[in-house]
Design an enzyme around this catalytic site. Structure first.
Site, PDB file in Angstrom:
ATOM      1  N   LYS A   1      -6.390   8.484 -19.584  1.00  0.00           N
ATOM      2  CA  LYS A   1      -6.664   9.047 -20.904  1.00  0.00           C
ATOM      3  C   LYS A   1      -5.390   9.062 -21.758  1.00  0.00           C
ATOM      4  O   LYS A   1      -4.851   8.036 -22.066  1.00  0.00           O
ATOM      5  CB  LYS A   1      -7.293  10.431 -20.732  1.00  0.00           C
ATOM      6  CG  LYS A   1      -8.410  10.485 -19.670  1.00  0.00           C
ATOM      7  CD  LYS A   1      -9.646   9.726 -20.067  1.00  0.00           C
ATOM      8  CE  LYS A   1     -10.654   9.561 -18.927  1.00  0.00           C
ATOM      9  NZ  LYS A   1     -11.119  10.808 -18.312  1.00  0.00           N
TER      10      LYS A   1
ATOM     11  N   ARG B   1       0.826  -1.219   0.000  1.00  0.00           N
ATOM     12  CA  ARG B   1       0.000   0.000   0.000  1.00  0.00           C
ATOM     13  C   ARG B   1       0.858   1.267   0.000  1.00  0.00           C
ATOM     14  O   ARG B   1       0.383   2.355  -0.315  1.00  0.00           O
ATOM     15  CB  ARG B   1      -0.993  -0.005   1.162  1.00  0.00           C
ATOM     16  CG  ARG B   1      -1.972   1.147   1.110  1.00  0.00           C
ATOM     17  CD  ARG B   1      -3.249   0.977   1.937  1.00  0.00           C
ATOM     18  NE  ARG B   1      -3.135   0.118   3.074  1.00  0.00           N
ATOM     19  CZ  ARG B   1      -2.530   0.449   4.231  1.00  0.00           C
ATOM     20  NH1 ARG B   1      -1.983   1.631   4.375  1.00  0.00           N
ATOM     21  NH2 ARG B   1      -2.496  -0.417   5.222  1.00  0.00           N
TER      22      ARG B   1
HETATM   23  C1  LIG Z   1     -11.574  11.148 -17.002  1.00  0.00           C
HETATM   24  C2  LIG Z   1     -11.315  12.472 -16.407  1.00  0.00           C
HETATM   25  C3  LIG Z   1     -11.179  12.622 -15.015  1.00  0.00           C
HETATM   26  C4  LIG Z   1     -11.360  11.465 -14.056  1.00  0.00           C
HETATM   27  O1  LIG Z   1     -10.361  10.519 -14.187  1.00  0.00           O
HETATM   28  P1  LIG Z   1     -10.602   8.922 -13.934  1.00  0.00           P
HETATM   29  O2  LIG Z   1      -9.280   8.336 -14.283  1.00  0.00           O
HETATM   30  O3  LIG Z   1     -11.720   8.501 -14.841  1.00  0.00           O
HETATM   31  O4  LIG Z   1     -10.969   8.756 -12.502  1.00  0.00           O
HETATM   32  C5  LIG Z   1     -10.911  13.876 -14.532  1.00  0.00           C
HETATM   33  N1  LIG Z   1     -10.781  14.950 -15.347  1.00  0.00           N
HETATM   34  C6  LIG Z   1     -10.903  14.844 -16.679  1.00  0.00           C
HETATM   35  C7  LIG Z   1     -10.758  16.054 -17.530  1.00  0.00           C
HETATM   36  C8  LIG Z   1     -11.176  13.605 -17.261  1.00  0.00           C
HETATM   37  O5  LIG Z   1     -11.309  13.509 -18.589  1.00  0.00           O
END
Ligand SMILES: *Cc1c(COP(=O)(O)O)cnc(C)c1O
Length: 356
Positions: free
Chosen positions: A181, A34
């Site tokens: 992303k 952790r």
């Molecule tokens: C997807 C996204 C998030 C959240 O991230 P996760 O990895 O899905 O928890 C936050 N901000 C933006 C601009 C995003 O596109």
């Protein structure tokens, strides 16, 4: 991109090996899973060197945001965008319901209004550019103003990527990414990161990660680092594709409006020149009705109708299908397209047939 590799030695591996163990023999530098793992640390070293700070990674983008937001003292005032990533808004709203935070929403593209909201604030939350309408705040001015008011400034730069903008260089205290992303880039994991040049703040966030248990796994961290190493070439192709598609969509009779960082009619075109190294692989556009937008998403064959963004495959969705997004003022007939690295003529042929 050489950072985050094991020491160079004859016979040593070039990549950080994945170690699948939750516990370690006593007396060494690793104790328990952790606290982190070697794959996560290698990813953090590489991204931190790119951002110009220390990176702490989390099991999702929302876990990264939560570590920061839920660590604010009770009663803190937060200045946040009136329109941005809608789950983020829900995170803040729940904190208000618990009586922990007070919110001031502003149009972050409006510098004067944003600065005016900073009095007594503990945190300024920015998105650069904003999701899904790609508004661009004047980051250097706002970060300086936040500092003057004693507020921490944080920039969610998920859509910009660390190659498009490095907010720490523009005076922000923290930069956040959903590494799910563009950074990981293959739609195969969920991770988030916070980076800061403030070692004391980094230490506190690292402790929060350990206390809340939001540490990413070794395999996900390995894949995120592998993704980061190809970010520049993936992004180059996605940006080139997006530029072509944005122009053609703008000329298409079924499309009434295009949101894209590379368009001359972007309301913050002057800031884009100063703050962004490229125009990104994301664009949004409006059709003349919700039905037409839904039809488009249902008819695409190469592009995938799915949420998320930043992968090698193009993804499309009507953002207004989420009530939280509509409540923030996103037009119901707005479609968001995350452009991948497919052949641009294949992408256009798919859009053209689906729009016809
Ligand atoms: C997807 C996204 C998030 C959240 O991230 P996760 O990895 O899905 O928890 C936050 N901000 C933006 C601009 C995003 O596109």
């Amino acid at each position: 991109m050489a950072a985050g590799r094991p020491e160079r030695a004859p016979g040593a591996p070039v990549n950080q090996p994945i170690v699948l163990s939750s516990t370690f023999h006593a007396g060494g530098s690793r104790c328990y899973g952790r606290e982190g793992n070697d794959s996560t640390a290698a990813f953090e070293t590489a991204l931190g060197s790119l951002e110009g700070g220390r990176t702490i990674s989390f099991s999702s983008g929302m876990a990264a945001s939560s570590a920061l937001v839920e660590g604010l003292p009770a009663g803190s005032v937060v200045v946040l965008p009136s329109s941005f990533y809608n789950f983020q808004r829900t995170l803040f709203d729940r904190q208000v319901e618990l009586g922990r935070l007070a919110l001031r929403t502003v149009d972050i593209a409006d510098t004067e209004a944003t600065v005016a909201a900073l009095d007594g604030a503990a945190l300024l939350w920015l998105e650069l550019p904003s999701n899904p309408t790609l508004a661009v705040p004047d980051l250097p001015v706002l970060a300086a103003a936040a500092r003057q008011h004693g507020a921490l400034s944080v920039v969610d730069a998920t859509l910009a990527t660390p190659l498009g903008n490095r907010p720490l260089e523009h005076g922000a205290d923290l930069v956040m990414h959903s590494a799910t992303k563009w950074i990981a880039g293959h739609s195969d994991l969920v991770m988030g990161v916070l980076s800061t040049a403030d070692d004391e703040l980094a230490g506190r966030l690292h402790e929060r990660r350990e206390l809340t248990g939001a540490v990413p796994g070794a395999l996900d961290s390995y894949l995120a680092l592998r993704g980061l190493r190809t970010l520049s070439v993936r992004l180059e192709r996605a940006c080139a594709n997006a530029a072509v598609l944005a122009d053609r969509l703008a000329d298409h009779p079924a499309v009434s409006k295009v949101y894209y960082l590379g368009r001359d009619d972007h309301p913050q075109a002057d800031r884009i020149v100063k703050l962004l190294a490229n125009h990104g692989g994301l664009l949004s556009f409006e059709l003349n009705s919700v039905e037409h937008a839904d039809q488009l998403c249902a008819r695409v064959e190469l592009i995938t109708h799915a949420t998320s963004l930043g992968g090698v495959e193009s993804l499309i969705e009507r953002r207004g299908r989420y009530p939280g997004e509509l409540a923030q003022g996103t037009p119901a007939e707005l479609v968001r397209l995350s452009v991948g690295i497919e052949h641009v003529e294949d992408l256009w042929a798919d859009l053209a047939q689906a729009l016809a």
